[in-house]
Design a protein around this motif. Structure first.
Motif, PDB file in Angstrom:
ATOM      1  N   GLY A 112      62.413  28.727  58.815  1.00  0.00           N
ATOM      2  CA  GLY A 112      61.046  28.380  59.162  1.00  0.00           C
ATOM      3  C   GLY A 112      60.423  27.432  58.166  1.00  0.00           C
ATOM      4  O   GLY A 112      61.095  26.785  57.354  1.00  0.00           O
ATOM      5  N   ARG A 113      59.126  27.367  58.208  1.00  0.00           N
ATOM      6  CA  ARG A 113      58.368  26.461  57.364  1.00  0.00           C
ATOM      7  C   ARG A 113      58.638  26.734  55.874  1.00  0.00           C
ATOM      8  O   ARG A 113      58.629  27.872  55.430  1.00  0.00           O
ATOM      9  N   PHE A 114      58.906  25.688  55.110  1.00  0.00           N
ATOM     10  CA  PHE A 114      59.194  25.774  53.675  1.00  0.00           C
ATOM     11  C   PHE A 114      60.380  26.694  53.385  1.00  0.00           C
ATOM     12  O   PHE A 114      60.450  27.320  52.330  1.00  0.00           O
ATOM     13  N   ALA A 115      61.338  26.789  54.315  1.00  0.00           N
ATOM     14  CA  ALA A 115      62.447  27.732  54.141  1.00  0.00           C
ATOM     15  C   ALA A 115      63.815  27.110  54.379  1.00  0.00           C
ATOM     16  O   ALA A 115      64.805  27.829  54.412  1.00  0.00           O
ATOM     17  N   ALA A 116      63.910  25.793  54.530  1.00  0.00           N
ATOM     18  CA  ALA A 116      65.175  25.160  54.899  1.00  0.00           C
ATOM     19  C   ALA A 116      65.801  24.417  53.728  1.00  0.00           C
ATOM     20  O   ALA A 116      65.109  23.726  52.977  1.00  0.00           O
ATOM     21  N   ASP A 117      67.109  24.569  53.588  1.00  0.00           N
ATOM     22  CA  ASP A 117      67.848  23.746  52.626  1.00  0.00           C
ATOM     23  C   ASP A 117      68.800  22.792  53.351  1.00  0.00           C
ATOM     24  O   ASP A 117      69.666  22.182  52.737  1.00  0.00           O
ATOM     25  N   GLY A 118      68.632  22.681  54.665  1.00  0.00           N
ATOM     26  CA  GLY A 118      69.440  21.765  55.455  1.00  0.00           C
ATOM     27  C   GLY A 118      70.682  22.388  56.051  1.00  0.00           C
ATOM     28  O   GLY A 118      71.403  21.728  56.805  1.00  0.00           O
ATOM     29  N   ARG A 119      70.940  23.655  55.755  1.00  0.00           N
ATOM     30  CA  ARG A 119      72.127  24.325  56.287  1.00  0.00           C
ATOM     31  C   ARG A 119      71.727  25.344  57.347  1.00  0.00           C
ATOM     32  O   ARG A 119      70.726  26.034  57.199  1.00  0.00           O
ATOM     33  N   LEU A 120      72.533  25.430  58.395  1.00  0.00           N
ATOM     34  CA  LEU A 120      72.337  26.473  59.386  1.00  0.00           C
ATOM     35  C   LEU A 120      72.759  27.812  58.796  1.00  0.00           C
ATOM     36  O   LEU A 120      73.803  27.917  58.151  1.00  0.00           O
ATOM     37  N   SER A 121      71.940  28.829  59.002  1.00  0.00           N
ATOM     38  CA  SER A 121      72.246  30.153  58.476  1.00  0.00           C
ATOM     39  C   SER A 121      72.299  31.158  59.615  1.00  0.00           C
ATOM     40  O   SER A 121      71.774  30.923  60.697  1.00  0.00           O
ATOM     41  N   GLY A 122      72.919  32.287  59.344  1.00  0.00           N
ATOM     42  CA  GLY A 122      73.075  33.316  60.359  1.00  0.00           C
ATOM     43  C   GLY A 122      74.446  33.258  60.989  1.00  0.00           C
ATOM     44  O   GLY A 122      75.210  32.294  60.822  1.00  0.00           O
TER      45      GLY A 122
END
Length: 673
Positions: free
Chosen positions: A548-558
Motif C-alpha cells: 500500500g501507500r508508503f509500503a513498496a520497495d518495488g518487489r511483489l510480496s506474498g
C-alpha cells in the motif's frame, strides 16, 4: 574534559543546524473540492497529515463505486474460439511483451530514477525488473514538456545532475510556466547504468523550442554513452500546443511546424556526432491538430526516412480547472461524476478511434505507431479515480485495445508528488529515510498486459466483442505462434448484493470454428483483484501485491496463487469465473501454461538513503501544461508557478526543530556520559 565539551557543543550546534535546515514550501495545489474524502488503507494515519494528503499522490479521496448497470449484462455467456489464428479474423499485428512502458518527465529523473550515476533508486530497479522478467525489456521515455527547455551544461553547483534556471521561462502564467532545465552528462550515465542492471531501453527528447540555435547534444552524447539502449529521439513535444502555451505565435499551424521540423531534421543529419539520425520520434501531437491535416502537408513523404516511430499523445479527459482555476478551463469536474466513464469498454475504444487511420499508414510505411504519453487524465488526473483499482481495469482494457488496434506500444506518464495517476511515486524527500514508495493501481496493469502478450514477440490480439458487445464485460484473445494462448477477461462492475461476477464458458475449436475440438484438460488463471473499483491499496495480482501507500520497495510480496480450472473435454468447455470487480488472464495452450510464471526476478537492495533526516525540502511549483502532469517533486521541480510560502506549515516545522534539537542533546549526553 575540554575535548568532550567541544564535541558536545559541536553536536548541539549540528542538531540545531539540522533542525533549522527543514524547508517546506506551500502545500501543493488544490484537490477537487467536490470529491469525498475518506480513509485510505493501511497508511491512512500518515495520509491524514495535512501536508501529505494535500499532495495528490497521497490524497484521501475515496469514491463510491457506481451502481450496477441497468439493465444488467448477462452474467453467464460463452466464447467459442478457433485454436489456430488462420481461422480467427481481425487479429492485430504481432505485439511485444514490452507494450506498456513509462514516460518520465525529465525534471523528476532525480527522484524517480536516481540522484546520479552512482545512486540509483532501488525500488525503480525492482519495478523494472518485474516488467522485464515478463516482457523481455521495458521502454522508458525521459522528456516531456521540460525537454523543450533543456540544455546540457558542463557542471552544476553542488555536483547536481539537473537544475532549473527560473530566470528564463516560457509558457502561460495561467497554466504554468516552464523554466530552463540544465543537466549534465551524469544524466546519461545514470540511464546507462540502469540499463546495465535491468533491460531498460530509452527514448530521449531533443529540444525544439529554438530552431535557430539547435541544441542536439543529448543525441550526440546519447549515442556515445547509451549506444543501442537508445530507441529513438523525440523531436518536439506536443507542437499543436505551442501556440496555446505561448511558445509560438497564435497563428502557428501545421505548415509552420512542417517547416520547422525540416530545420530540425537537416540539423540532425548534418551533425556527424549523431549516429542514429533516422531514429526520430514524431510528431507527438496532443490532439488539437488532426493527424490527417499534418499528413496532408506531405509531412510523411518528406520525413518518413528520418522517423522510426510515429507518435501521438492523448488522455481521455483533463482535470485542469482544479489545478488552474484561472486558466480558462471552465468548472471543476467532480471525480465521482467522471468515475463511471473509466469503467467501460467504450473508453478504450473511443481513445483509439481517431488514430486507426494513422496506425494503418504506419504499417504501410513500416513504422512503429506509439501512444507516446498517456494516462487517465491530464493536469494530474482525478483524485479517487486515477489512483483507484478502476484505473487499473481501465488501463488493462485500454492497453489491449491499443494492441488490437495495431499500436506498437504505449507509455504511461509519471509525474511528481502532485499527480494522482502515477504508476509509482517515491516518498517526499523528508520521508525517504523511513517510508517506502507508493505503487499505483495502474502499475498492475503493466504487469497484466506484459504477461498477456508474453515474451515471444508473436502475440496477436483480437477484441472478442464478448457478451453481445457489452461494455462492462470485455474480453480479448491472444494468439501466440498462431495458436490460441491466452484469454483476457475484464469485469468493470463492483459486486452489490451478491450480484456482479460473471461466468464465461470457453470452447476451443469445434462447432462453428471448422476445427477439431481443442479445449485442454485444464486451464490456469491469474486474477487481478481488489475489493471494489474505488480501492486504492488492496490490489493483488495472482495474490501478490507491491504494498500500500508508503509500503513498496518495488518487489511483489506474498504467495503467488495461480488457479487451476479443470475442463470438460467431452463437452469441449471450460468455465471461468470473473469476480466483480476484477480481470482474469486465462492460460489456454500448453506452452502458455508451461510459461505462465516468470522466472525468479532479479531484485535489488540497499542501505543507502537520499538525505539526512532534516533536509526536508518540498517545492510544489506547478509543472504542468497540457497532457503531462501537474507534477511536483522535491529537489527538481521545473515550472514556475505557485507561491513559495512556508506559513501554512510553520507550526509543524517549529515542533520539528525542537524535536531535532532535543534529539541531538539526548544523543550527545548518551555519547559523553
Amino acid at each position: 574534559m575540554f575535548s568532550r565539551a567541544v564535541l558536545l557543543l559541536f553536536v548541539l550546534l549540528q542538531s540545531f543546524w539540522l533542525s533549522y535546515g527543514v524547508t517546506v514550501y506551500n502545500q501543493a495545489g488544490p484537490m477537487n473540492p467536490t470529491a469525498t474524502s475518506g480513509s485510505s488503507g493501511s497508511q491512512a494515519t500518515l495520509g491524514n497529515v495535512g501536508w501529505i494528503s494535500a499532495l495528490n499522490a497521497y490524497n484521501n479521496v475515496r469514491l463510491q463505486p457506481p451502481a450496477l448497470p441497468s439493465p444488467m449484462p448477462s452474467t453467464s455467456f460463452a466464447l467459442v474460439l478457433p485454436n489456430q489464428a488462420q481461422h480467427m479474423s481481425g487479429l492485430s499485428i504481432p505485439q511485444r511483451g514490452d507494450f506498456y512502458g513509462f514516460s518520465i518527465e525529465m525534471s523528476v529523473v532525480e527522484q524517480v530514477i536516481g540522484k546520479n550515476a552512482s545512486f540509483i533508486q532501488v525500488p525503480f530497479l525492482n519495478l523494472l525488473a518485474a516488467l522485464t522478467d515478463r516482457g523481455n525489456d521495458v521502454r522508458i521515455r525521459v522528456g516531456g514538456n521540460t525537454q523543450e527547455m533543456a540544455s546540457l551544461v558542463n557542471s552544476l553547483p553542488n555536483n547536481a545532475m539537473i537544475a532549473k534556471d527560473s530566470s528564463v521561462v516560457t509558457g502561460s502564467v495561467s497554466t504554468g510556466q516552464t523554466p530552463t532545465l540544465d543537466y549534465t552528462t551524469e544524466l546519461l550515465y545514470l540511464l546507462a547504468n540502469v540499463s546495465s542492471l535491468v533491460n531498460a531501453k530509452w527514448y530521449l527528447g531533443i529540444p525544439m523550442n529554438d530552431t535557430t540555435h539547435l541544441r542536439l547534444q543529448i543525441a550526440e552524447l546519447g549515442d556515445a554513452i547509451l549506444g543501442d539502449n537508445v530507441l529513438g529521439y523525440q523531436v518536439g513535444n506536443e507542437p499543436d500546443l505551442y501556440a496555446s502555451h505561448q511558445r509560438r505565435p497564435d497563428t502557428y499551424n501545421v505548415q509552420n511546424y512542417f517547416d520547422e521540423f525540416g530545420v530540425m531534421v537537416n540539423g540532425i543529419h548534418d551533425d556527424k556526432q549523431i549516429k542514429n539520425a533516422n531514429k526520430l520520434v514524431a510528431p507527438s501531437l496532443q490532439g488539437t491538430w488532426k493527424a490527417e491535416d499534418l499528413w496532408a502537408t506531405g509531412y510523411l513523404d518528406a520525413y518518413s526516412t528520418s522517423i522510426s516511430v510515429m507518435a501521438m499523445e492523448h488522455y481521455p479527459d483533463q482535470n485542469c480547472a482544479a489545478e488552474f482555476p484561472n486558466g480558462g478551463f471552465g468548472d471543476i469536474k467532480d471525480p465521482q461524476t467522471v468515475f463511471p466513464n473509466y469503467l467501460t469498454h467504450a473508453s478504450g475504444v473511443q481513445m483509439v478511434q481517431p488514430y486507426l487511420n494513422s496506425a494503418g499508414i504506419a504499417q504501410q510505411l513500416g513504422k512503429e505507431f506509439m501512444m507516446f504519453e498517456t494516462n487517465t487524465a491530464s493536469c494530474g488526473g482525478f483524485p479517487g479515480v486515477s489512483d483507484s483499482f478502476g484505473s487499473a481495469l481501465w488501463a488493462v482494457d485500454y492497453g489491449l485495445q491499443m494492441a488490437y488496434s495495431n499500436f506498437t506500444g504505449a507509455l504511461l506518464h509519471v509525474g511528481g508528488q502532485n499527480v494522482s495517476y502515477n504508476p509509482f511515486t517515491p516518498p517526499p524527500t523528508n520521508l525517504s529515510l523511513f517510508e517506502k514508495w507508493t505503487v499505483g493501481p495502474v502499475m498492475y496493469s503493466t504487469i497484466f498486459v506484459a504477461e498477456a502478450l508474453g515474451t515471444s514477440n508473436t502475440s496477436r490480439v483480437v477484441d472478442l466483442n464478448a457478451n453481445g458487445g457489452n461494455e462492462f464485460t470485455p474480453a480479448y484473445a491472444i494468439y501466440e505462434h498462431d495458436t490460441l494462448a491466452r484469454i483476457a477477461l475484464v469485469n468493470f462492475m463492483t459486486e452489490q448484493g451478491g450480484v456482479g461476477s460473471y461466468n464465461v464458458t470457453i470452447s476451443v475449436g469445434g462447432g462453428t470454428t471448422g476445427e477439431a475440438t481443442a479445449t485442454p484438460a485444464q486451464v490456469k488463471v491469474k486474477y487481478l483483484l481488489a475489493p471494489s473499483v474505488s480501492e486504492k491499496d488492496q490490489v493483488t495480482w495472482a495474490n501478490q501485491t507491491f504494498g500500500g501507500r508508503f509500503a513498496a520497495d518495488g518487489r511483489l510480496s506474498g504467495t503467488e496463487v495461480i488457479q487451476t480450472i479443470n475442463c470438460d473435454q467431452s463437452a469441449n468447455t471450460c468455465t471461468v469465473t470473473v469476480p466483480a470487480p476484477g480481470a482474469a488472464l486465462v492460460f489456454v495452450s500448453a506452452a502458455a501454461q508451461a510459461g505462465d510464471d516468470p522466472s525468479a526476478t532479479q531484485t535489488y537492495s540497499t542501505t543507502a538513503v537520499t538525505n539526512r533526516v532534516a533536509t526536508m525540502t518540498i517545492d510544489p511549483t506547478a509543472l504542468a501544461h497540457s497532457n503531462g502532469h501537474m507534477g511536483d517533486m522535491p529537489l527538481a521541480g521545473t515550472s514556475k508557478g505557485g507561491a513559495n510560502s512556508a506559513t501554512s506549515t510553520h507550526a509543524m516545522l517549529s515542533y520539528s526543530r525542537l524535536f531535532y534539537l532535543l534529539f541531538g542533546l539526548v544523543q550527545a549526553l548518551f555519547w559523553f556520559r
